[in-house]
Scaffold this motif. Sequence first.
Motif, PDB file in Angstrom:
ATOM      1  N   TRP A  50      11.499  -6.228  33.067  1.00 36.26           N
ATOM      2  CA  TRP A  50      11.364  -7.478  32.303  1.00 36.26           C
ATOM      3  C   TRP A  50      10.889  -7.182  30.882  1.00 36.26           C
ATOM      4  O   TRP A  50      11.463  -7.687  29.916  1.00 36.26           O
ATOM      5  CB  TRP A  50      10.384  -8.414  33.013  1.00 36.26           C
ATOM      6  CG  TRP A  50      10.065  -9.670  32.267  1.00 36.26           C
ATOM      7  CD1 TRP A  50      10.917 -10.703  32.004  1.00 36.26           C
ATOM      8  CD2 TRP A  50       8.813 -10.023  31.707  1.00 36.26           C
ATOM      9  NE1 TRP A  50      10.264 -11.687  31.297  1.00 36.26           N
ATOM     10  CE2 TRP A  50       8.974 -11.300  31.105  1.00 36.26           C
ATOM     11  CE3 TRP A  50       7.564  -9.409  31.642  1.00 36.26           C
ATOM     12  CZ2 TRP A  50       7.933 -11.968  30.457  1.00 36.26           C
ATOM     13  CZ3 TRP A  50       6.523 -10.073  31.003  1.00 36.26           C
ATOM     14  CH2 TRP A  50       6.714 -11.335  30.424  1.00 36.26           C
ATOM     15  N   TYR A 103       9.895  -4.206  38.452  1.00 31.77           N
ATOM     16  CA  TYR A 103      10.457  -5.417  37.834  1.00 31.77           C
ATOM     17  C   TYR A 103       9.686  -5.915  36.623  1.00 31.77           C
ATOM     18  O   TYR A 103      10.277  -6.501  35.723  1.00 31.77           O
ATOM     19  CB  TYR A 103      10.677  -6.504  38.901  1.00 31.77           C
ATOM     20  CG  TYR A 103      11.701  -6.024  39.894  1.00 31.77           C
ATOM     21  CD1 TYR A 103      11.318  -5.574  41.152  1.00 31.77           C
ATOM     22  CD2 TYR A 103      13.040  -5.917  39.538  1.00 31.77           C
ATOM     23  CE1 TYR A 103      12.254  -5.061  42.026  1.00 31.77           C
ATOM     24  CE2 TYR A 103      13.976  -5.403  40.406  1.00 31.77           C
ATOM     25  CZ  TYR A 103      13.586  -4.973  41.653  1.00 31.77           C
ATOM     26  OH  TYR A 103      14.496  -4.445  42.517  1.00 31.77           O
ATOM     27  N   ASP A 104       8.402  -5.693  36.571  1.00 33.78           N
ATOM     28  CA  ASP A 104       7.675  -6.088  35.357  1.00 33.78           C
ATOM     29  C   ASP A 104       8.069  -5.201  34.182  1.00 33.78           C
ATOM     30  O   ASP A 104       8.208  -5.673  33.047  1.00 33.78           O
ATOM     31  CB  ASP A 104       6.157  -6.009  35.595  1.00 33.78           C
ATOM     32  CG  ASP A 104       5.647  -7.140  36.485  1.00 33.78           C
ATOM     33  OD1 ASP A 104       4.502  -7.051  36.955  1.00 33.78           O
ATOM     34  OD2 ASP A 104       6.408  -8.118  36.710  1.00 33.78           O
ATOM     35  N   TRP A 115      15.180 -11.172  44.540  1.00 35.75           N
ATOM     36  CA  TRP A 115      16.624 -11.318  44.642  1.00 35.75           C
ATOM     37  C   TRP A 115      17.343  -9.986  44.847  1.00 35.75           C
ATOM     38  O   TRP A 115      18.551  -9.881  44.704  1.00 35.75           O
ATOM     39  CB  TRP A 115      17.179 -11.987  43.374  1.00 35.75           C
ATOM     40  CG  TRP A 115      16.704 -13.387  43.156  1.00 35.75           C
ATOM     41  CD1 TRP A 115      15.960 -13.842  42.111  1.00 35.75           C
ATOM     42  CD2 TRP A 115      16.953 -14.525  43.991  1.00 35.75           C
ATOM     43  NE1 TRP A 115      15.722 -15.187  42.253  1.00 35.75           N
ATOM     44  CE2 TRP A 115      16.321 -15.640  43.398  1.00 35.75           C
ATOM     45  CE3 TRP A 115      17.639 -14.731  45.194  1.00 35.75           C
ATOM     46  CZ2 TRP A 115      16.351 -16.917  43.938  1.00 35.75           C
ATOM     47  CZ3 TRP A 115      17.679 -16.008  45.745  1.00 35.75           C
ATOM     48  CH2 TRP A 115      17.037 -17.079  45.113  1.00 35.75           C
ATOM     49  N   GLN A 116      16.577  -8.978  45.183  1.00 36.15           N
ATOM     50  CA  GLN A 116      17.181  -7.649  45.367  1.00 36.15           C
ATOM     51  C   GLN A 116      17.417  -7.369  46.845  1.00 36.15           C
ATOM     52  O   GLN A 116      16.818  -7.995  47.710  1.00 36.15           O
ATOM     53  CB  GLN A 116      16.270  -6.574  44.763  1.00 36.15           C
ATOM     54  CG  GLN A 116      15.872  -6.862  43.319  1.00 36.15           C
ATOM     55  CD  GLN A 116      17.066  -7.191  42.440  1.00 36.15           C
ATOM     56  OE1 GLN A 116      18.031  -6.434  42.370  1.00 36.15           O
ATOM     57  NE2 GLN A 116      17.029  -8.329  41.762  1.00 36.15           N
ATOM     58  N   GLN A 166       6.751 -16.147  34.554  1.00 41.03           N
ATOM     59  CA  GLN A 166       7.828 -16.224  33.565  1.00 41.03           C
ATOM     60  C   GLN A 166       8.862 -17.284  33.954  1.00 41.03           C
ATOM     61  O   GLN A 166       9.746 -17.626  33.185  1.00 41.03           O
ATOM     62  CB  GLN A 166       8.524 -14.873  33.424  1.00 41.03           C
ATOM     63  CG  GLN A 166       9.225 -14.435  34.698  1.00 41.03           C
ATOM     64  CD  GLN A 166       9.811 -13.042  34.567  1.00 41.03           C
ATOM     65  OE1 GLN A 166      10.957 -12.883  34.195  1.00 41.03           O
ATOM     66  NE2 GLN A 166       9.027 -12.037  34.890  1.00 41.03           N
ATOM     67  N   TYR A 202      16.034 -23.023  38.653  1.00 35.72           N
ATOM     68  CA  TYR A 202      15.058 -22.133  38.022  1.00 35.72           C
ATOM     69  C   TYR A 202      14.455 -22.805  36.802  1.00 35.72           C
ATOM     70  O   TYR A 202      15.168 -23.262  35.908  1.00 35.72           O
ATOM     71  CB  TYR A 202      15.743 -20.818  37.619  1.00 35.72           C
ATOM     72  CG  TYR A 202      14.796 -19.750  37.130  1.00 35.72           C
ATOM     73  CD1 TYR A 202      14.659 -19.484  35.764  1.00 35.72           C
ATOM     74  CD2 TYR A 202      14.038 -19.005  38.016  1.00 35.72           C
ATOM     75  CE1 TYR A 202      13.792 -18.498  35.316  1.00 35.72           C
ATOM     76  CE2 TYR A 202      13.164 -18.009  37.570  1.00 35.72           C
ATOM     77  CZ  TYR A 202      13.047 -17.758  36.226  1.00 35.72           C
ATOM     78  OH  TYR A 202      12.185 -16.775  35.789  1.00 35.72           O
ATOM     79  N   ASN A 261      17.107 -12.259  33.823  1.00 36.31           N
ATOM     80  CA  ASN A 261      16.546 -11.036  34.406  1.00 36.31           C
ATOM     81  C   ASN A 261      16.458 -11.174  35.916  1.00 36.31           C
ATOM     82  O   ASN A 261      16.885 -12.198  36.479  1.00 36.31           O
ATOM     83  CB  ASN A 261      15.176 -10.722  33.792  1.00 36.31           C
ATOM     84  CG  ASN A 261      14.180 -11.830  34.037  1.00 36.31           C
ATOM     85  OD1 ASN A 261      13.815 -12.095  35.172  1.00 36.31           O
ATOM     86  ND2 ASN A 261      13.737 -12.496  32.985  1.00 36.31           N
ATOM     87  N   PHE A 262      15.888 -10.195  36.589  1.00 35.21           N
ATOM     88  CA  PHE A 262      15.920 -10.130  38.043  1.00 35.21           C
ATOM     89  C   PHE A 262      14.931 -11.080  38.709  1.00 35.21           C
ATOM     90  O   PHE A 262      14.964 -11.237  39.930  1.00 35.21           O
ATOM     91  CB  PHE A 262      15.674  -8.686  38.502  1.00 35.21           C
ATOM     92  CG  PHE A 262      16.757  -7.751  38.036  1.00 35.21           C
ATOM     93  CD1 PHE A 262      16.569  -6.956  36.912  1.00 35.21           C
ATOM     94  CD2 PHE A 262      17.974  -7.694  38.693  1.00 35.21           C
ATOM     95  CE1 PHE A 262      17.579  -6.119  36.457  1.00 35.21           C
ATOM     96  CE2 PHE A 262      18.986  -6.848  38.243  1.00 35.21           C
ATOM     97  CZ  PHE A 262      18.786  -6.070  37.131  1.00 35.21           C
ATOM     98  N   HIS A 263      14.082 -11.712  37.941  1.00 35.27           N
ATOM     99  CA  HIS A 263      13.174 -12.726  38.520  1.00 35.27           C
ATOM    100  C   HIS A 263      13.970 -13.981  38.858  1.00 35.27           C
ATOM    101  O   HIS A 263      13.656 -14.729  39.777  1.00 35.27           O
ATOM    102  CB  HIS A 263      12.082 -13.074  37.492  1.00 35.27           C
ATOM    103  CG  HIS A 263      11.017 -13.965  38.011  1.00 35.27           C
ATOM    104  ND1 HIS A 263      10.997 -15.325  37.777  1.00 35.27           N
ATOM    105  CD2 HIS A 263       9.905 -13.702  38.753  1.00 35.27           C
ATOM    106  CE1 HIS A 263       9.934 -15.846  38.355  1.00 35.27           C
ATOM    107  NE2 HIS A 263       9.242 -14.895  38.953  1.00 35.27           N
TER     108      HIS A 263
END
Lengths: 331, 278
Positions: free
Chosen positions: A166, A162-163, B150-151, B189, B175, A237-239
């Motif tokens: 990103w 994931y990083d 979230w996966q 982030q 968020y 993104n997925f975060h």
Amino acid sequence: MHDESTESFCILDSIRYSRGSSGLLDYFEKEIKQSRVNSLSLLNDERLQFPTLYLLQPMINDNNLSVELSPRNKSALDVTKALLKRDSRLFDRLSSGVENAAHSTLKWILQTGFRGEPIDPYYEQIIDMAAILLIKRFNDNTILPEVAAAIFERNREGHYTYDLIWAFLEAGDPASLALIAYRLNSGNAKDMELARKILRFVPCIHLAPDADGSLQYIWVKTWLQENLPFLYCTGENFHQRCDPFTFNLSLEAKYLCRKVSSYNGKVSMYLSDNDKLLLSRFNKLDRKLQELLANYSFYLYRQNIYGWYGWLNAPLLEQIKSVSWMKGGLL
Amino acid sequence: MISINGSQADKNTLIAAFQNPGIEIKIIDQMYLSQTTYDYLSIEQLRFEMNLRKAIIQASNDLYHSRFSFRTFRESICNSTYWERTEEGGFRLKPDTKPSEAIRDIYKNSRDYGTECATAIVIIYYKALLELLPEELFNKLFADAYLMNWQHLDSDLGIRTEKDLPDYFPGDCRYFKNPDVDPLTPEWQGENVIDLGDGLYYGHGIGIRTAEQMIEVLNRQRKKDAQTSAYLLNTSTRLNFKYLADQYLQSTAQASAPSRAVPWECPGMPCFTLLQQN
């Protein structure tokens, strides 16, 4: 064991590929005992790859070899410390006054080190941080092919991605999406699944997520080719969510046939008063109609720019009538 | 506005349906004042959502007060009695393990667990559902739980993120985005948080704060020459309350609704609930 041709590899890398990590460590231990000069010569070979340097780091330290390393190797070991600690101030201190050296060192770390099995739990972190700094600090998008390759290789192995994902998305480069789209055609289920997640914003993906991968690849490739000038990065993104729309298509830009900034989605060129008037009318329409008009505008623009200009400045009702055939004349 | 089975509902009647209402009054008030009509098939369905939101807030508070630690995925930890830690740093439920026991263990033996903020939200959701659903139903729905941001989400949770909603309610996941984050600390982030109501948010790794305080903490994690402050996005991530309510009501054989809610058909499709006729 790695079975690539070792002709282009230095001796230490060849040993690592043919005998593995433990074989490399044994070999180098013997070399140091025999000849310090020779050991340094092997280490300072320009062709050396980062994984080998990383593996030999403890022996380099134990035998006080670091002072005699090449500038690149010294820089790489210093940078590695900062990346392992994830300390930006330390990185700045270590790379101060030698900005280009830091950039080229990071690039070397990534380009020679992104493949293969991780050496230890922190090795992948170094690669990730190198990629992140190259993209976000040095605005270097030339390494996106390596980053994409690393993402998909790790994803297949079930490693942390994931990083890297990103970092890849933070590059904000719509053209790089071709590197992702290509995986739809790979035949590998995990590649295709991840590619679909990243490319979810493409209509054929979110409307037909289970379609055949090679068919999706053709659709996506065609769609990207047409819409590249009008795509911008959303920052999702997925975060943040399970189903990000990583990029978006600016219908306004496509309607005016003007490129858009890939960072903020704003039309790159100056907008005249007439452009603003055209957009104010366009933005009052529902999305389906906007899509039809934008697609038709771009189609006309490519066919006949003079005809397109006349069409764009025609009354809105006439524009809508001209695309009614696309809706089966239901307008 | 709230409508129950197509008819506008009286606010006082709805509030009277709750014993010792607290946060429910605030949410119902907000729904009533909204320009949007919130449709429910039955009062039980509404009650379930309110109870679940309340349970989400409670689970957030409980997690905050536990020893559950903040760790990046590379350094995540979990109790191997119930969970297998995967190569990417997620927690996969071990075979022949009851998800109810595994989720409870996170709260009971919290010092044995550590991960990032998004996974914490999913844990909160599971814990909240554990408090409401019969254990057998919970274990049936979530038999393959895998905790990894979230996966790999269980489709029965029906988790969806939507933008620019007319209203945000306590129990929503929001968020805070930090666009100028220090690139070497990508875990900062942004911060996934639960809206606790009363202007407070819980985010794992930061704690319980107001929006301004959340932003202040995130701004301390920015790069050297940062220009842009962290900010709260206009998004909300929610469970599929109606589908879960229906699962609960069917299992407890309470008042049947004239039609049933089903899980979202395809992730990514516009937000809607399919109605099946009996």
